[in-house]
Scaffold this active site. Structure first.
Site, PDB file in Angstrom:
ATOM      1  CG  ASP A   1      -2.171  -0.586   1.154  1.00 14.29           C
ATOM      2  OD1 ASP A   1      -2.605  -0.783   0.022  1.00 14.29           O
ATOM      3  OD2 ASP A   1      -2.791  -0.865   2.200  1.00 14.29           O
TER       4      ASP A   1
ATOM      5  CE  LYS B   1      -5.570   8.195  -4.617  1.00 19.83           C
ATOM      6  NZ  LYS B   1      -6.455   9.356  -4.472  1.00 19.83           N
TER       7      LYS B   1
END
Ligand code: SAH
Length: 420
Positions: free
Chosen positions: A198, A220
């Protein structure tokens, strides 16, 4: 006997007859070790410990309640003598030597034909240490190596894959500091063939991975959109089915607003073994990084963790019930309005901690009435944890007039924290 004169090897004793002469605590320990290795153990001793007696009673070994005789060696592959009487041990050792049977003599280390190392087992790794004839030194070393293996400080990763399928571990990595992952999580990370990472979590640990460990980024990152959840689920299952040990390294705790439940379920549905390792959630630890306890005697007895204004109507709107918002920056104004609408006083303290535990950690403190404007003015951005309630008064970053008592015992976890 010099250490270079020993030849370390591993005996495979499964199903083979072995003899233990003696029935005291040392004999018991050795008998248990031999049983663990699957040997067919006979104990010869007039008196035996309770444990040896009950192992005999349950048929796990066979205890002959009498003195040793030479014929006890017939057909055995290996003998341990620990009678406590060195004349008997010497006799057993001499008989064994004559028959070319390896014998460990507990009462004469120097003369003994074989030595028992200090042993530790971590997963499928067994380490055995002989340390110059000093058993306590061997045990200390054994303990240190075992700890280093358990904590992932040593490279426990397999280089030969077994034929069977791989596995997935959903590991809670904590809020970002490398020290806030669990020992188990760190160890699994050290064994991983593939790490699915992550954006949040202990990213520094990724740098310690061996060069051939594959890291798949699914969070992201600047310029990259996050990988959709279904795609992440598929990656986990596909990699495991290829035989890899997969670690899904997640920020905080896998089960706190982290979709860990869905990932685990998908793995199980697809026949992939999955383990979930809890982590230090940002909901509790990031406030702590700014010296804010989510509960505090006299200030708050409980707390709720939610993401934004929609759930807030369900949450007690009282300054003595702490509200923690994750992923709440974009909706902060609406969330503050919702809480005010439910009756939470506008002067209730609010703290925002951005990038908790990271070098650019920033703390912004205000009130329910002022916080949205303040956040906008300083450009508060994700990742941030927002804490609402009287507990914020405890923070050393709270302005002096917030203090309704002396909370000076509380210090933030990190001295480098900056405040606005
Ligand atoms: N499972 C995670 C939460 C995932 S949701 C956990 O238990 O912590 C992602 C949100 O977590 C972010 O939007 C932010 O609100 C919070 N967060 C995670 N790490 C953080 C950090 N280091 N500093 C501030 N907020 C953090």
């Amino acid at each position: 006997m010099a250490i270079q004169d020993i030849y370390p090897t591993a005996l495979r004793l499964l199903g083979r007859p072995v003899l233990v002469v003696g029935g005291g605590p040392v004999a018991e320990r050795r008998a248990k070790g031999l049983l663990d290795a699957g040997a067919k153990v006979t104990v010869v001793a007039p008196i035996a410990t309770e444990t040896l007696q009950s192992l005999d009673a349950s048929g796990l070994l066979s205890w002959e309640a009498r003195e040793y005789r030479t014929s006890d060696l017939d057909g055995v592959w290996f003998v341990q003598t620990a009678t406590g009487t060195s004349a008997v041990d010497t006799q057993v050792a001499a008989d064994a030597e004559a028959q070319r049977i390896w014998c460990v003599n507990a009462s004469d280390h120097e003369a003994s034909a074989a030595w028992t190392p200090a042993v530790a087992v971590v997963d499928d790794v067994k380490i055995a240490i002989n340390a110059g004839g000093d058993p306590r030194r061997a045990m200390a070393l054994r303990n240190a190596v075992a700890t280093a293996l358990e904590t992932g400080d040593l490279p426990l990763r397999r280089h030969r894959k077994p034929g069977a399928g791989g596995s997935v571990a959903l590991v809670g990595g904590g809020p970002g500091d490398s020290g806030l992952i669990t020992v188990r999580g760190r160890r699994l990370l050290g064994q991983a063939d593939v790490v699915v990472a992550d954006r949040l979590g202990p990213r520094e640990l990724l740098k310690e991975l061996a060069p051939d460990v594959r890291v798949i980024e699914v969070g992201k990152t600047p310029g990259h959109h996050p990988v959709p959840q279904l795609e992440i689920n598929r990656i986990l299952v596909d990699e495991a089915l290829k035989g890899n040990r997969v670690v899904r390294l997640k920020g905080g705790d896998p089960y706190v607003l982290g979709r860990g439940g869905e990932e685990a379920e998908f793995c199980r549905q697809n026949g992939v073994e999955v383990e979930v390792v809890s982590g230090v959630t940002s909901a509790i630890s990031v406030p702590a990084a700014a010296g804010i306890p989510v509960t505090h005697r006299g200030l708050a007895k409980g707390f709720s963790v939610v993401t934004g204004h929609e759930e807030l109507s369900e949450v007690p709107a009282r300054p003595d019930h702490t509200v923690v918002l994750l992923m709440g920056v974009a909706q902060l104004r609406d969330s503050a309005a919702a809480l005010a609408g439910s009756g939470l006083p506008l002067d209730t303290p609010v703290g925002i901690v951005e990038n908790g535990y990271l070098p650019d950690q920033r703390v912004t403190i205000g009130t329910l009435g002022s916080i949205a404007d303040q956040a906008e003015a300083v450009g508060v951005a994700n990742p941030a944890v927002i804490v609402i309630g009287d507990v914020v008064r405890v923070s050393p970053f709270a302005p002096q007039h917030f203090k309704t008592a002396d909370y000076s015992t509380i210090t933030p976890n990190r001295p480098r924290v900056r405040s606005n």
